[in-house]
Design a protein around this motif. Structure first.
Motif, PDB file in Angstrom:
ATOM      1  N   MET A  19       0.851  -1.169   0.000  1.00  0.00           N
ATOM      2  CA  MET A  19       0.000   0.000   0.000  1.00  0.00           C
ATOM      3  C   MET A  19       0.898   1.233   0.000  1.00  0.00           C
ATOM      4  SD  MET A  19      -2.807   1.315   2.839  1.00  0.00           S
ATOM      5  CE  MET A  19      -3.343  -0.316   3.172  1.00  0.00           C
ATOM      6  N   THR A  20       0.616   2.181  -0.896  1.00  0.00           N
ATOM      7  CA  THR A  20       1.418   3.403  -0.950  1.00  0.00           C
ATOM      8  C   THR A  20       1.065   4.308   0.222  1.00  0.00           C
ATOM      9  OG1 THR A  20      -0.174   4.659  -2.259  1.00  0.00           O
ATOM     10  CG2 THR A  20       1.431   3.296  -3.480  1.00  0.00           C
ATOM     11  N   GLU A  21       1.986   5.232   0.531  1.00  0.00           N
ATOM     12  CA  GLU A  21       1.738   6.147   1.653  1.00  0.00           C
ATOM     13  C   GLU A  21       0.542   7.045   1.371  1.00  0.00           C
ATOM     14  OE1 GLU A  21       4.086   9.566   4.084  1.00  0.00           O
ATOM     15  OE2 GLU A  21       5.153   7.745   3.559  1.00  0.00           O
ATOM     16  N   GLN A  22       0.362   7.467   0.110  1.00  0.00           N
ATOM     17  CA  GLN A  22      -0.777   8.321  -0.240  1.00  0.00           C
ATOM     18  C   GLN A  22      -2.087   7.562  -0.059  1.00  0.00           C
ATOM     19  OE1 GLN A  22      -0.729   9.881  -4.205  1.00  0.00           O
ATOM     20  NE2 GLN A  22      -2.319  11.369  -3.776  1.00  0.00           N
ATOM     21  N   HIS A  23      -2.102   6.300  -0.452  1.00  0.00           N
ATOM     22  CA  HIS A  23      -3.304   5.478  -0.290  1.00  0.00           C
ATOM     23  C   HIS A  23      -3.596   5.258   1.198  1.00  0.00           C
ATOM     24  CE1 HIS A  23      -6.393   2.611  -1.329  1.00  0.00           C
ATOM     25  NE2 HIS A  23      -5.836   1.714  -0.540  1.00  0.00           N
ATOM     26  N   ALA A  24      -2.549   4.973   1.972  1.00  0.00           N
ATOM     27  CA  ALA A  24      -2.723   4.784   3.418  1.00  0.00           C
ATOM     28  C   ALA A  24      -3.253   6.060   4.058  1.00  0.00           C
ATOM     29  CB  ALA A  24      -1.401   4.373   4.067  1.00  0.00           C
ATOM     30  N   SER A  25      -2.708   7.198   3.647  1.00  0.00           N
ATOM     31  CA  SER A  25      -3.160   8.486   4.182  1.00  0.00           C
ATOM     32  C   SER A  25      -4.628   8.726   3.846  1.00  0.00           C
ATOM     33  CB  SER A  25      -2.290   9.609   3.615  1.00  0.00           C
ATOM     34  OG  SER A  25      -2.776  10.856   4.015  1.00  0.00           O
ATOM     35  N   GLY A  26      -5.039   8.396   2.629  1.00  0.00           N
ATOM     36  CA  GLY A  26      -6.441   8.560   2.225  1.00  0.00           C
ATOM     37  C   GLY A  26      -7.377   7.682   3.026  1.00  0.00           C
ATOM     38  N   GLU A  27      -6.978   6.439   3.262  1.00  0.00           N
ATOM     39  CA  GLU A  27      -7.810   5.536   4.063  1.00  0.00           C
ATOM     40  C   GLU A  27      -7.907   6.015   5.504  1.00  0.00           C
ATOM     41  OE1 GLU A  27      -6.673   1.467   3.812  1.00  0.00           O
ATOM     42  OE2 GLU A  27      -7.200   1.306   1.694  1.00  0.00           O
ATOM     43  N   LEU A  28      -6.792   6.478   6.058  1.00  0.00           N
ATOM     44  CA  LEU A  28      -6.816   7.004   7.418  1.00  0.00           C
ATOM     45  C   LEU A  28      -7.713   8.235   7.504  1.00  0.00           C
ATOM     46  CD1 LEU A  28      -3.069   6.700   8.519  1.00  0.00           C
ATOM     47  CD2 LEU A  28      -4.989   5.238   9.176  1.00  0.00           C
ATOM     48  N   THR A  29      -7.641   9.108   6.494  1.00  0.00           N
ATOM     49  CA  THR A  29      -8.467  10.313   6.464  1.00  0.00           C
ATOM     50  C   THR A  29      -9.947   9.957   6.494  1.00  0.00           C
ATOM     51  OG1 THR A  29      -6.774  11.548   5.278  1.00  0.00           O
ATOM     52  CG2 THR A  29      -9.025  12.400   5.151  1.00  0.00           C
ATOM     53  N   ASP A  30     -10.341   9.001   5.670  1.00  0.00           N
ATOM     54  CA  ASP A  30     -11.749   8.592   5.634  1.00  0.00           C
ATOM     55  C   ASP A  30     -12.189   7.957   6.953  1.00  0.00           C
ATOM     56  OD1 ASP A  30     -11.983   9.554   3.072  1.00  0.00           O
ATOM     57  OD2 ASP A  30     -11.716   7.598   2.114  1.00  0.00           O
ATOM     58  N   THR A  31     -11.330   7.152   7.547  1.00  0.00           N
ATOM     59  CA  THR A  31     -11.642   6.520   8.828  1.00  0.00           C
ATOM     60  C   THR A  31     -11.806   7.573   9.921  1.00  0.00           C
ATOM     61  OG1 THR A  31     -10.429   4.523   8.196  1.00  0.00           O
ATOM     62  CG2 THR A  31     -10.832   4.861  10.551  1.00  0.00           C
ATOM     63  N   VAL A  32     -10.897   8.550   9.937  1.00  0.00           N
ATOM     64  CA  VAL A  32     -10.969   9.627  10.922  1.00  0.00           C
ATOM     65  C   VAL A  32     -12.246  10.436  10.727  1.00  0.00           C
ATOM     66  CG1 VAL A  32      -9.910  11.812  11.638  1.00  0.00           C
ATOM     67  CG2 VAL A  32      -8.490   9.791  11.309  1.00  0.00           C
ATOM     68  N   ALA A  33     -12.569  10.779   9.487  1.00  0.00           N
ATOM     69  CA  ALA A  33     -13.770  11.578   9.208  1.00  0.00           C
ATOM     70  C   ALA A  33     -15.026  10.882   9.718  1.00  0.00           C
ATOM     71  CB  ALA A  33     -13.877  11.865   7.710  1.00  0.00           C
ATOM     72  N   ARG A  34     -15.140   9.575   9.482  1.00  0.00           N
ATOM     73  CA  ARG A  34     -16.312   8.833   9.960  1.00  0.00           C
ATOM     74  C   ARG A  34     -16.376   8.841  11.486  1.00  0.00           C
ATOM     75  NH1 ARG A  34     -14.854   5.569   5.621  1.00  0.00           N
ATOM     76  NH2 ARG A  34     -13.697   4.155   6.956  1.00  0.00           N
ATOM     77  N   ALA A  35     -15.239   8.633  12.135  1.00  0.00           N
ATOM     78  CA  ALA A  35     -15.214   8.603  13.599  1.00  0.00           C
ATOM     79  C   ALA A  35     -15.596   9.963  14.182  1.00  0.00           C
ATOM     80  CB  ALA A  35     -13.828   8.190  14.095  1.00  0.00           C
TER      81      ALA A  35
END
Length: 118
Positions: free
Chosen positions: A1-17
């Motif tokens: 997984m690229t760092e940009q992809h990981a950052s995007g997934e983390l961003t979406d997870t944080v937004a939902r929380a």
């Protein structure tokens, strides 16, 4: 997984929380959402997300911390009136930390900024 992809997934997870936290009205809108909501620009692809980002995650920034390899999570929220900002920001920090417990591969630093009340 690229760092940009990981950052995007983390961003979406944080937004939902964050959005599931009591007292949070919404995440601070970004420039793209503000421009899209105004005048003629709102007719061009209204409702389409910003390329590569969730339309609700503009109030979340995720970046790598130098040296430690950890993540710095910045959250900008607008709160509902009648909720104490200190209580909501503590709840947001706890929700983000819990949501990323298994997802983040390194230490977290979470900062929460209240940008308004509605």
């Amino acid at each position: 997984m690229t760092e940009q992809h990981a950052s995007g997934e983390l961003t979406d997870t944080v937004a939902r929380a964050v959005l599931d936290t009591a007292g949070v009205a919404f995440l601070r809108p970004g420039l793209a959402q503000l421009l899209r909501a105004s005048g003629p620009l709102s007719r061009v692809r209204a409702g389409s997300p910003v390329v590569g980002r969730s339309p609700h995650s503009s109030g979340v920034r995720v970046r790598r911390l130098g040296g430690t390899g950890g993540w710095h999570i910045e959250v900008h929220v607008v709160l509902h009136r009648g909720h104490r900002a200190v209580d909501v920001t503590r709840s947001v920090r706890a929700a983000v930390t819990e949501a990323l417990r298994g997802a983040a591969d390194a230490p977290l630093r979470v900062s929460v900024t209240v940008t308004g009340l509605v």
